[in-house]
Design a protein around this motif. Structure first.
Motif, PDB file in Angstrom:
ATOM      1  N   GLU A 157       6.427 -23.908 -28.647  1.00 23.78           N
ATOM      2  CA  GLU A 157       7.057 -25.182 -28.993  1.00 23.78           C
ATOM      3  C   GLU A 157       7.678 -25.035 -30.374  1.00 23.78           C
ATOM      4  N   THR A 163       9.951 -27.216 -33.654  1.00 24.02           N
ATOM      5  CA  THR A 163      10.352 -28.500 -34.220  1.00 24.02           C
ATOM      6  C   THR A 163      10.821 -28.305 -35.666  1.00 24.02           C
ATOM      7  N   GLY A 175       2.016 -23.473 -27.547  1.00 28.08           N
ATOM      8  CA  GLY A 175       1.920 -24.782 -26.916  1.00 28.08           C
ATOM      9  C   GLY A 175       0.660 -24.960 -26.092  1.00 28.08           C
TER      10      GLY A 175
END
Length: 121
Positions: A52, A54, A69
């Motif tokens: 993941e 971000t 993740g």
């Protein structure tokens, strides 16, 4: 060169973690977690976790951090075509949450700097 379409999906629509799955644009639940193309020949293995990404400071402006993740590959079906040299790997995943540990991504020099350096030399 072989190219592989890798599809990550849940074991079943009702499997644990269904609330954490992304919703399709129409608002429906999807069994497909993510997909990617691979040209390196390095396919996922059982036990791999989906990554993941971000931007912790500005979520709508690129990515700055990554983490393992909550979805883990539990089995893989692999299909290939000698005729087209294309492959498909379907990775079935189970929801196994882990502690969130975001790691800052290492970035190289900006493209503009690299291009300027090659023009000068």
């Amino acid at each position: 060169m072989n190219q592989t379409w890798i599809v990550y999906k849940v074991e079943s629509m009702s499997a644990e973690g269904w609330r954490e799955r992304k919703l399709m644009p129409s608002g429906g639940l999807t069994e497909m977690l993510t997909e990617e193309w691979d040209f390196s020949g390095k396919l996922p293995k059982i036990g791999d976790r989906l990554r993941e990404y971000t931007n912790l400071q500005d979520p709508d402006n690129g990515i700055t951090h990554g983490r393992d993740g909550d979805w883990i590959v539990t089995r893989i079906n692999h299909f290939s075509s000698e005729e087209t040299q294309q492959e498909i790997a379907i990775c079935y995943c189970a929801y196994q949450p882990i502690e969130v540990k975001w790691v800052e991504l290492k970035r190289g020099r900006p493209v503009n700097e690299i291009l300027q350096a090659t023009e000068v030399g």
